[in-house]
Write a protein that holds these residues in place. Structure first.
Motif, PDB file in Angstrom:
ATOM      1  N   ILE A 310      36.877  48.913  27.340  1.00  0.00           N
ATOM      2  CA  ILE A 310      36.996  49.788  28.508  1.00  0.00           C
ATOM      3  C   ILE A 310      36.326  49.182  29.738  1.00  0.00           C
ATOM      4  O   ILE A 310      36.922  49.181  30.830  1.00  0.00           O
ATOM      5  N   PRO A 311      35.066  48.665  29.648  1.00  0.00           N
ATOM      6  CA  PRO A 311      34.493  48.030  30.840  1.00  0.00           C
ATOM      7  C   PRO A 311      35.319  46.864  31.365  1.00  0.00           C
ATOM      8  O   PRO A 311      35.537  46.732  32.572  1.00  0.00           O
ATOM      9  N   VAL A 312      35.794  46.019  30.448  1.00  0.00           N
ATOM     10  CA  VAL A 312      36.615  44.885  30.883  1.00  0.00           C
ATOM     11  C   VAL A 312      37.903  45.382  31.526  1.00  0.00           C
ATOM     12  O   VAL A 312      38.335  44.873  32.572  1.00  0.00           O
ATOM     13  N   ASN A 313      38.531  46.397  30.927  1.00  0.00           N
ATOM     14  CA  ASN A 313      39.783  46.911  31.465  1.00  0.00           C
ATOM     15  C   ASN A 313      39.583  47.530  32.848  1.00  0.00           C
ATOM     16  O   ASN A 313      40.423  47.367  33.741  1.00  0.00           O
ATOM     17  N   ALA A 318      40.482  47.227  38.589  1.00  0.00           N
ATOM     18  CA  ALA A 318      39.952  47.202  39.951  1.00  0.00           C
ATOM     19  C   ALA A 318      40.337  45.902  40.655  1.00  0.00           C
ATOM     20  O   ALA A 318      40.696  45.901  41.841  1.00  0.00           O
ATOM     21  N   MET A 319      40.295  44.791  39.941  1.00  0.00           N
ATOM     22  CA  MET A 319      40.670  43.507  40.535  1.00  0.00           C
ATOM     23  C   MET A 319      42.149  43.495  40.913  1.00  0.00           C
ATOM     24  O   MET A 319      42.528  42.948  41.958  1.00  0.00           O
ATOM     25  N   ARG A 320      42.988  44.089  40.076  1.00  0.00           N
ATOM     26  CA  ARG A 320      44.416  44.131  40.393  1.00  0.00           C
ATOM     27  C   ARG A 320      44.690  45.010  41.611  1.00  0.00           C
ATOM     28  O   ARG A 320      45.532  44.671  42.451  1.00  0.00           O
ATOM     29  N   ARG A 321      43.985  46.152  41.712  1.00  0.00           N
ATOM     30  CA  ARG A 321      44.170  47.000  42.893  1.00  0.00           C
ATOM     31  C   ARG A 321      43.653  46.311  44.149  1.00  0.00           C
ATOM     32  O   ARG A 321      44.231  46.452  45.234  1.00  0.00           O
ATOM     33  N   ALA A 322      42.574  45.544  43.999  1.00  0.00           N
ATOM     34  CA  ALA A 322      42.086  44.773  45.138  1.00  0.00           C
ATOM     35  C   ALA A 322      43.086  43.691  45.518  1.00  0.00           C
ATOM     36  O   ALA A 322      43.296  43.385  46.695  1.00  0.00           O
ATOM     37  N   GLU A 323      43.752  43.121  44.496  1.00  0.00           N
ATOM     38  CA  GLU A 323      44.766  42.102  44.768  1.00  0.00           C
ATOM     39  C   GLU A 323      45.944  42.694  45.530  1.00  0.00           C
ATOM     40  O   GLU A 323      46.583  42.013  46.345  1.00  0.00           O
ATOM     41  N   ASP A 324      46.248  43.996  45.259  1.00  0.00           N
ATOM     42  CA  ASP A 324      47.332  44.655  45.976  1.00  0.00           C
ATOM     43  C   ASP A 324      46.922  45.093  47.382  1.00  0.00           C
ATOM     44  O   ASP A 324      47.739  45.665  48.105  1.00  0.00           O
ATOM     45  N   GLY A 325      45.671  44.869  47.759  1.00  0.00           N
ATOM     46  CA  GLY A 325      45.228  45.183  49.108  1.00  0.00           C
ATOM     47  C   GLY A 325      44.408  46.444  49.226  1.00  0.00           C
ATOM     48  O   GLY A 325      44.047  46.839  50.340  1.00  0.00           O
ATOM     49  N   VAL A 331      34.184  50.059  41.174  1.00  0.00           N
ATOM     50  CA  VAL A 331      34.003  50.327  39.747  1.00  0.00           C
ATOM     51  C   VAL A 331      32.782  51.223  39.594  1.00  0.00           C
ATOM     52  O   VAL A 331      31.680  50.865  40.047  1.00  0.00           O
ATOM     53  N   ALA A 332      32.987  52.402  38.993  1.00  0.00           N
ATOM     54  CA  ALA A 332      31.890  53.349  38.843  1.00  0.00           C
ATOM     55  C   ALA A 332      30.823  52.798  37.889  1.00  0.00           C
ATOM     56  O   ALA A 332      31.135  52.109  36.921  1.00  0.00           O
ATOM     57  N   HIS A 333      29.586  53.103  38.192  1.00  0.00           N
ATOM     58  CA  HIS A 333      28.482  52.680  37.330  1.00  0.00           C
ATOM     59  C   HIS A 333      28.433  53.586  36.101  1.00  0.00           C
ATOM     60  O   HIS A 333      28.362  54.798  36.204  1.00  0.00           O
ATOM     61  N   ARG A 334      28.497  52.967  34.948  1.00  0.00           N
ATOM     62  CA  ARG A 334      28.426  53.673  33.683  1.00  0.00           C
ATOM     63  C   ARG A 334      27.341  53.021  32.816  1.00  0.00           C
ATOM     64  O   ARG A 334      26.891  51.904  33.122  1.00  0.00           O
ATOM     65  N   PRO A 335      26.937  53.681  31.747  1.00  0.00           N
ATOM     66  CA  PRO A 335      25.930  53.060  30.867  1.00  0.00           C
ATOM     67  C   PRO A 335      26.527  51.944  30.027  1.00  0.00           C
ATOM     68  O   PRO A 335      26.615  52.022  28.795  1.00  0.00           O
ATOM     69  N   TYR A 336      26.974  50.874  30.716  1.00  0.00           N
ATOM     70  CA  TYR A 336      27.521  49.722  30.019  1.00  0.00           C
ATOM     71  C   TYR A 336      26.384  48.816  29.552  1.00  0.00           C
ATOM     72  O   TYR A 336      25.202  49.043  29.841  1.00  0.00           O
ATOM     73  N   ASN A 348      31.501  45.031  43.004  1.00  0.00           N
ATOM     74  CA  ASN A 348      31.446  46.021  44.085  1.00  0.00           C
ATOM     75  C   ASN A 348      30.897  45.410  45.370  1.00  0.00           C
ATOM     76  O   ASN A 348      31.387  45.682  46.466  1.00  0.00           O
ATOM     77  N   ARG A 349      29.868  44.577  45.242  1.00  0.00           N
ATOM     78  CA  ARG A 349      29.294  43.936  46.417  1.00  0.00           C
ATOM     79  C   ARG A 349      30.306  42.981  47.042  1.00  0.00           C
ATOM     80  O   ARG A 349      30.446  42.914  48.276  1.00  0.00           O
ATOM     81  N   MET A 350      31.033  42.246  46.221  1.00  0.00           N
ATOM     82  CA  MET A 350      32.039  41.313  46.737  1.00  0.00           C
ATOM     83  C   MET A 350      33.166  42.063  47.454  1.00  0.00           C
ATOM     84  O   MET A 350      33.621  41.652  48.530  1.00  0.00           O
TER      85      MET A 350
END
Length: 577
Positions: A310-313, A318-325, A331-336, A348-350
Motif C-alpha cells: 500500500i505505501p509503495v502503491n 502520486a507520482m503518476r498524478r504528478a506526471e499528468d500535471g 501523500v498523506a502521512h501514515r504510520p508507515y 512531498n517536499r519535491m
C-alpha cells in the motif's frame, strides 16, 4: 497490453507476492501432501485390518452354515422316510404318519446342536404338507407367519431369490431370515434362521462409538440398523475397491465380505473420525501446522499489503498524478515504516518545490500572454488612422458638420474601445458596437461602395468574448475586398451554437479568398508577412488558442457564387473574467 503485463512482472508488488508464494506454497503443499499421504496410509491399514476381521467372521458364519448344509444332506441321504413322503398320503396313511413322526423327532433332537438355526422343515409337494421343527425362540404367531411364507415360496414355484445351490434371504414382518432348501427327489428339506442371531458375535468388534456391522442382502440392503444407514446416507456398495468412504456430515469407511455359502454379505461401517484418531502424534502436528499456515496466509498477505504494497502503491499513484500535471497531490502521512516515511516526506517536499517552480513559470507565461494580447489590441493600422483624419479634413472643407460630428463620435468610440487593453473579455454587445462604429467609418470612406447589416440572438449579447474577434475579420474584408471599383456588402450574424457556444458568421460579396490563401487558412498555417498582410487573422487565431486552447474553431470558405465566409465557434462566458 504486452507492455502492461511486462511492467506488471517488474513491479515490487509482483516480485514480493510471487516470491512469497514460491517459498510458502510448496512448503504448505508438501505438508498437506504428507499429511494426506499419512491419512491414506492409516486408512489403508485400518481398512485392511477390518477387512481381515470381517473375512474371519464371515468365514465363521460360512462354516456354521456349512455344518447345517452337511446335516441337511445327511438327512437327505440317510433317512429313507423321505421316500415315503414323496408318495401320496392316501396310499398308506399309517406309514406316512409314522415316517413323518420319525423325521420330526429326529430333527427336533438335532436342532439344539445348531445354535444359528431356529427351524428345520420338510415339504411334500405331493401332499402339500409342510412339517416344521422350531425352537422356543420363535413365538407361535411368528411361527404361523413363517409357515405361510414357506408355503407361499413353494406354491409360487419358487421366486427368483429361491435357489437350491446356496442360502437366500427372506423378509417377514421386517425381520430378515436366512433360508436353505435342498431338493431330494420330490421332497424339499431346509433350515431357517433369524439373521439377528448371526450378528451376536459381531458385537465384539471394536468399530468405534458409532461403528456398525451388519448383514446385507444381495441388493446391499442392511438386515439390521436400517435407520442408522439411511440417516447417515451410507452407501454399502463396497465391491469397487478395498474400502469406500461414504456419508454426508459424518464420513464412514465401508468394508465388506461376501458369503461363500449364500446370497448375502457381512459389512462394517467404521467412523472416519475413529480411524484418524489412530494417526501418530507428529502427523497430527503436521496437519495442525498446515491448517494454521493456510489460516495465517491471508493475515500474512494483509500485513505484507499494509506495510509494503500500500505505501509503495500510494507513492506510485502520486507520482503518476504528478506526471499528468497534478502538482496539488500529496501523500498523506501514515504510520508507515521509517524508510517509507522518509520517501513520503522527500516526495512531498519535491512536489512542493516543483509546484512553486511551475507557478512561477505559469505566472511568467501569463504575463507574456497579457503583454502579447495588449500588443495585439494596440496594433492600429496607420492607414486607417490617416484615412480617418483625411475624411474629417474633407468634410471640414465642405462644412458638413453633421458628418464631422458623427465621424468624430465613431472615432472616439473606436479608440476608446481599442485602448481598453487591460480587458481579456468584453461583452458581445460592446464588440458588435465597436465593429459597427468601424463599419460606419469605412462607409464614410467608401460612399455607395460599402453596405452592411447585422443580426444577433438577444440572449447572447451579454456573453463575454475576446475583444476584436469580429472587427478583425471585417477589417480584413474591407482591406482586400472593398475598392472604388466594386460594391461590397458585409453580413454579420451571431447565432446560438448549442450549449455555451456562440456561432459568429461573417460573409461578404467580394472576390473571396485566393485559392492558395484559402488552402493555407484551412490547414491552420500562418499567413502573416513582413508587409503585414493577413496579420490580423493570425492575431485572432493566436489569441483564441491562448484563451480557449482547442475549444474554439475558425473555418474559412468561399461562397459558391462569390465572396468569402468566416465562421467562428467559441464559448460564451456568462460571467466577467
Amino acid at each position: 497490453m504486452r507492455k502492461r503485463y511486462g511492467n506488471l512482472f517488474r513491479t515490487l508488488r509482483f516480485k514480493l507476492i510471487f516470491g512469497f508464494f514460491v517459498i510458502v506454497i510448496p512448503v504448505i503443499a508438501f505438508m498437506i501432501y504428507n499429511n494426506l499421504y499419512a491419512i491414506q496410509v492409516v486408512r489403508n491399514q485400518v481398512a485392511q485390518s477390518n477387512k481381515n476381521l470381517i473375512s474371519l467372521y464371515m468365514g465363521q458364519i460360512d462354516r456354521n452354515l456349512e455344518e447345517v448344509d452337511k446335516y441337511l444332506y445327511s438327512i437327505a441321504s440317510l433317512e429313507t422316510g423321505l421316500l415315503v413322503l414323496e408318495m401320496p398320503r392316501d396310499q398308506n396313511p399309517d406309514r406316512y404318519s409314522f415316517e413323518r413322526i420319525q423325521l420330526y423327532n429326529k430333527m427336533r433332537g438335532d436342532l439344539p446342536s445348531y445354535q444359528l438355526m431356529d427351524m428345520f422343515f420338510i415339504y411334500s409337494p405331493a401332499n402339500e404338507d409342510l412339517m416344521v421343527v422350531a425352537n422356543n425362540r420363535i413365538e407361535f404367531g411368528n411361527l404361523q407367519e413363517i409357515q405361510n411364507n414357506l408355503m407361499h415360496v413353494f406354491q409360487d414355484r419358487y421366486p427368483q431369490e429361491v435357489t437350491f445351490k446356496e442360502w437366500f434371504v427372506r423378509k417377514i414382518e421386517g425381520d430378515y431370515n436366512l433360508t436353505r432348501v435342498i431338493k431330494y427327489g420330490n421332497v424339499y428339506i431346509g433350515a431357517w434362521g433369524n439373521a439377528k442371531d448371526l450378528l451376536v458375535p459381531l458385537n465384539l468388534l471394536q468399530l468405534g462409538d458409532n461403528g456398525k456391522a451388519f448383514l446385507a442382502t444381495a441388493a446391499l440392503e442392511p438386515m439390521a440398523d436400517q435407520a442408522f444407514v439411511h440417516a447417515n446416507h451410507i452407501d454399502l456398495d463396497y465391491t469397487d475397491a478395498d474400502y469406500k468412504l461414504t456419508g454426508t456430515d459424518k464420513k464412514f469407511m465401508v468394508v465388506g465380505e461376501k458369503s461363500a455359502r449364500g446370497r448375502f454379505s457381512l459389512i462394517a461401517a467404521i467412523p472416519d473420525s475413529t480411524i484418524l484418531e489412530k494417526l501418530p502424534f507428529l502427523r497430527r502436528i503436521v496437519s495442525f501446522i498446515s491448517i494454521g499456515a493456510l489460516v495465517l496466509l491471508p493475515f500474512i498477505l494483509y500485513l505484507l499489503r499494509r506495510n509494503i504494497l500500500i505505501p509503495v502503491n500510494r507513492i506510485i499513484m502520486a507520482m503518476r498524478r504528478a506526471e499528468d500535471g497534478n502538482f496539488d497531490i500529496r501523500v498523506a502521512h501514515r504510520p508507515y515504516a521509517f524508510e517509507f516515511n522518509v520517501m513520503v516526506e522527500t516526495f512531498n517536499r519535491m512536489i512542493s518545490q516543483i509546484q512553486e517552480l511551475k507557478i512561477n513559470v505559469m505566472e511568467e507565461q501569463l504575463n507574456n500572454q497579457k503583454a502579447e494580447l495588449k500588443h495585439l489590441q494596440l496594433q492600429i493600422n496607420p492607414h486607417f488612422f490617416l484615412n480617418a483624419l483625411n475624411i474629417i479634413y474633407n468634410l471640414a472643407q465642405v462644412k458638413d458638420y453633421a458628418l464631422i460630428q458623427e465621424m468624430t463620435h465613431c472615432l472616439v468610440e473606436y479608440f476608446r474601445f481599442m485602448f481598453r487593453s487591460n480587458l481579456t473579455f468584453v461583452a458581445l454587445r460592446d464588440e458588435i458596437q465597436h465593429t459597427l462604429n468601424y463599419l460606419r467609418i469605412q462607409e464614410m470612406r467608401f460612399p455607395d461602395k460599402l453596405t452592411f447589416d447585422f443580426a444577433s440572438a438577444d440572449h447572447l449579447l451579454d456573453g463575454r468574448v475576446p475583444p476584436l474577434v469580429i472587427q478583425t475579420f471585417v477589417e480584413n474584408t474591407i482591406k482586400h475586398a472593398v475598392s472604388m471599383d466594386r460594391s461590397v456588402h458585409i453580413h454579420i450574424a451571431v447565432a446560438d451554437g448549442g450549449g455555451d457556444m456562440a456561432h459568429i458568421r461573417i460573409r461578404d460579396t467580394g472576390r473571396g479568398f485566393p485559392e492558395e490563401v484559402l488552402a493555407r487558412l484551412q490547414k491552420g498555417k500562418m499567413l502573416g508577412s513582413q508587409e503585414g498582410d493577413h496579420i490580423g487573422i493570425w492575431n485572432v487565431q493566436r489569441r483564441l488558442r491562448l484563451l480557449y486552447q482547442d475549444k474554439a474553431q475558425i473555418a474559412f470558405s468561399n461562397d459558391d457564387n462569390q465572396g468569402a465566409i468566416v465562421e467562428v465557434r467559441l464559448p460564451i462566458n456568462r460571467e466577467a473574467n
